[in-house]
Design a protein around this motif. Structure first.
Motif, PDB file in Angstrom:
ATOM      1  N   GLY A  55       0.916  -1.208   0.225  1.00  0.00           N
ATOM      2  CA  GLY A  55       0.133   0.019   0.079  1.00  0.00           C
ATOM      3  C   GLY A  55       0.846   1.471  -0.026  1.00  0.00           C
ATOM      4  O   GLY A  55       0.911   2.288  -0.746  1.00  0.00           O
ATOM      5  N   PHE A  56       1.931   1.175   0.668  1.00  0.00           N
ATOM      6  CA  PHE A  56       2.785   2.428   0.896  1.00  0.00           C
ATOM      7  C   PHE A  56       3.429   2.552  -0.535  1.00  0.00           C
ATOM      8  O   PHE A  56       3.630   3.788  -1.003  1.00  0.00           O
ATOM      9  CB  PHE A  56       3.713   2.225   1.906  1.00  0.00           C
ATOM     10  CG  PHE A  56       4.818   3.415   1.930  1.00  0.00           C
ATOM     11  CD1 PHE A  56       4.460   4.753   2.558  1.00  0.00           C
ATOM     12  CD2 PHE A  56       6.247   3.221   1.361  1.00  0.00           C
ATOM     13  CE1 PHE A  56       5.352   5.613   2.818  1.00  0.00           C
ATOM     14  CE2 PHE A  56       6.953   4.085   1.309  1.00  0.00           C
ATOM     15  CZ  PHE A  56       6.674   5.330   2.102  1.00  0.00           C
ATOM     16  N   LEU A  57       3.877   1.561  -1.112  1.00  0.00           N
ATOM     17  CA  LEU A  57       4.685   1.628  -2.333  1.00  0.00           C
ATOM     18  C   LEU A  57       3.584   2.111  -3.444  1.00  0.00           C
ATOM     19  O   LEU A  57       4.016   3.026  -4.334  1.00  0.00           O
ATOM     20  CB  LEU A  57       5.158   0.303  -2.688  1.00  0.00           C
ATOM     21  CG  LEU A  57       6.366  -0.157  -2.038  1.00  0.00           C
ATOM     22  CD1 LEU A  57       6.806  -1.460  -2.535  1.00  0.00           C
ATOM     23  CD2 LEU A  57       7.609   0.991  -2.274  1.00  0.00           C
ATOM     24  N   ALA A  58       2.310   1.685  -3.267  1.00  0.00           N
ATOM     25  CA  ALA A  58       1.432   2.173  -4.370  1.00  0.00           C
ATOM     26  C   ALA A  58       1.053   3.798  -4.091  1.00  0.00           C
ATOM     27  O   ALA A  58       1.082   4.316  -4.961  1.00  0.00           O
ATOM     28  CB  ALA A  58      -0.003   1.391  -3.918  1.00  0.00           C
ATOM     29  N   MET A  59       1.219   4.069  -2.826  1.00  0.00           N
ATOM     30  CA  MET A  59       0.852   5.707  -2.459  1.00  0.00           C
ATOM     31  C   MET A  59       2.120   6.257  -3.171  1.00  0.00           C
ATOM     32  O   MET A  59       1.897   7.332  -3.613  1.00  0.00           O
ATOM     33  CB  MET A  59       0.920   5.668  -0.954  1.00  0.00           C
ATOM     34  CG  MET A  59      -0.641   5.441  -0.503  1.00  0.00           C
ATOM     35  SD  MET A  59      -0.384   5.358   1.333  1.00  0.00           S
ATOM     36  CE  MET A  59       0.035   6.992   1.708  1.00  0.00           C
ATOM     37  N   VAL A  60       3.400   5.939  -2.949  1.00  0.00           N
ATOM     38  CA  VAL A  60       4.528   6.827  -3.491  1.00  0.00           C
ATOM     39  C   VAL A  60       4.334   6.732  -4.816  1.00  0.00           C
ATOM     40  O   VAL A  60       4.439   7.856  -5.654  1.00  0.00           O
ATOM     41  CB  VAL A  60       5.680   6.112  -3.038  1.00  0.00           C
ATOM     42  CG1 VAL A  60       6.984   6.438  -3.727  1.00  0.00           C
ATOM     43  CG2 VAL A  60       5.859   6.213  -1.450  1.00  0.00           C
ATOM     44  N   GLY A  61       4.210   5.512  -5.521  1.00  0.00           N
ATOM     45  CA  GLY A  61       3.923   5.776  -7.011  1.00  0.00           C
ATOM     46  C   GLY A  61       3.098   6.507  -7.530  1.00  0.00           C
ATOM     47  O   GLY A  61       3.290   7.368  -8.728  1.00  0.00           O
ATOM     48  N   THR A  62       1.785   6.541  -7.239  1.00  0.00           N
ATOM     49  CA  THR A  62       0.707   7.382  -7.576  1.00  0.00           C
ATOM     50  C   THR A  62       1.028   8.990  -7.289  1.00  0.00           C
ATOM     51  O   THR A  62       0.737   9.727  -8.144  1.00  0.00           O
ATOM     52  CB  THR A  62      -0.469   7.043  -6.983  1.00  0.00           C
ATOM     53  OG1 THR A  62      -0.480   6.902  -5.680  1.00  0.00           O
ATOM     54  CG2 THR A  62      -1.033   5.612  -7.582  1.00  0.00           C
ATOM     55  N   ALA A  63       1.729   9.100  -6.220  1.00  0.00           N
ATOM     56  CA  ALA A  63       2.040  10.516  -5.817  1.00  0.00           C
ATOM     57  C   ALA A  63       3.136  10.892  -6.723  1.00  0.00           C
ATOM     58  O   ALA A  63       2.920  12.084  -7.462  1.00  0.00           O
ATOM     59  CB  ALA A  63       2.666  10.512  -4.315  1.00  0.00           C
ATOM     60  N   PHE A  64       4.060  10.094  -7.359  1.00  0.00           N
ATOM     61  CA  PHE A  64       4.897  10.542  -8.468  1.00  0.00           C
ATOM     62  C   PHE A  64       4.317  10.940  -9.751  1.00  0.00           C
ATOM     63  O   PHE A  64       4.448  11.723 -10.237  1.00  0.00           O
ATOM     64  CB  PHE A  64       6.086   9.227  -8.665  1.00  0.00           C
ATOM     65  CG  PHE A  64       7.086   9.732  -9.513  1.00  0.00           C
ATOM     66  CD1 PHE A  64       7.968  10.718  -9.631  1.00  0.00           C
ATOM     67  CD2 PHE A  64       6.737   9.042 -10.863  1.00  0.00           C
ATOM     68  CE1 PHE A  64       8.508  11.052 -10.622  1.00  0.00           C
ATOM     69  CE2 PHE A  64       7.652   9.244 -11.835  1.00  0.00           C
ATOM     70  CZ  PHE A  64       8.694  10.223 -11.718  1.00  0.00           C
ATOM     71  N   VAL A  65       3.436   9.973  -9.938  1.00  0.00           N
ATOM     72  CA  VAL A  65       2.732  10.163 -11.132  1.00  0.00           C
ATOM     73  C   VAL A  65       1.998  11.355 -11.261  1.00  0.00           C
ATOM     74  O   VAL A  65       1.454  12.160 -12.188  1.00  0.00           O
ATOM     75  CB  VAL A  65       1.642   8.906 -11.409  1.00  0.00           C
ATOM     76  CG1 VAL A  65       0.547   9.230 -12.504  1.00  0.00           C
ATOM     77  CG2 VAL A  65       2.428   7.764 -11.871  1.00  0.00           C
ATOM     78  N   PHE A  66       0.915  11.618  -9.887  1.00  0.00           N
ATOM     79  CA  PHE A  66       0.410  13.041 -10.057  1.00  0.00           C
ATOM     80  C   PHE A  66       1.197  14.151 -10.018  1.00  0.00           C
ATOM     81  O   PHE A  66       0.977  15.268 -10.697  1.00  0.00           O
ATOM     82  CB  PHE A  66      -0.371  13.075  -8.719  1.00  0.00           C
ATOM     83  CG  PHE A  66      -1.184  14.072  -8.445  1.00  0.00           C
ATOM     84  CD1 PHE A  66      -2.507  14.206  -8.707  1.00  0.00           C
ATOM     85  CD2 PHE A  66      -0.435  15.475  -7.663  1.00  0.00           C
ATOM     86  CE1 PHE A  66      -3.211  15.440  -8.698  1.00  0.00           C
ATOM     87  CE2 PHE A  66      -1.047  16.231  -7.556  1.00  0.00           C
ATOM     88  CZ  PHE A  66      -2.766  16.397  -7.738  1.00  0.00           C
ATOM     89  N   SER A  67       2.559  14.140  -9.332  1.00  0.00           N
ATOM     90  CA  SER A  67       3.475  15.167  -9.682  1.00  0.00           C
ATOM     91  C   SER A  67       4.005  15.350 -10.878  1.00  0.00           C
ATOM     92  O   SER A  67       4.064  16.554 -11.211  1.00  0.00           O
ATOM     93  CB  SER A  67       4.397  14.938  -8.608  1.00  0.00           C
ATOM     94  OG  SER A  67       5.799  13.817  -9.169  1.00  0.00           O
TER      95      SER A  67
END
Length: 136
Positions: A76-88
């Motif tokens: 879940g944490f890795l998914a959050m980091v990945g999607t935060a990167f895509v959003f940025s």
């Protein structure tokens, strides 16, 4: 009522491509404006999906913590980091939502100015003018 979309034939696709090229050659500013609207719409879609993915990653992380499955929390944490990167990345490319450029009516044609932007916006505008050869 929705429109039925019919795919273009090869000849029609070729003609459309030629029209797009001639438009870009004749009026590059207008062509880039049209391309920019599609680009910003795509970036908005990516940003919304990334935000939903972030929320889903948060839920997975919390469910991993509650159920004491560390591996699920890490996923879940890795998914959050990945999607935060895509959003940025989508945010940096521009998602629109506000008037990107307001022109001053008294400005000479071809030289549009932003109305009272931030310091960074003014510096970017000056840099762009310098690259275009207009000077300062």
């Amino acid at each position: 009522m929705q429109e039925a979309r019919v795919p273009l034939s090869d000849e029609e696709a070729r003609l459309l491509h030629q029209l797009e090229q001639s438009l870009a050659a004749e009026d590059p500013d207008f062509a880039s404006t049209l391309r920019g609207a599609k680009f910003m719409a795509r970036n908005r879609r990516v940003a919304v999906l990334a935000a939903l993915g972030f929320i889903a990653g948060l839920a997975v992380m919390f469910s991993g913590v509650v159920s004491k499955m560390t591996w699920l929390g890490v996923i879940g944490f890795l998914a959050m980091v990945g999607t935060a990167f895509v959003f940025s990345q989508a945010w940096r490319r521009g998602i629109g939502g506000r008037d990107e450029q307001t022109t001053v009516p008294s400005a000479p044609r071809g030289r549009q100015q932003k109305s009272s932007g931030s310091f960074v916006d003014r510096m970017e505008e000056r840099w762009q003018r310098r690259r275009d050869g207009d000077g300062i």
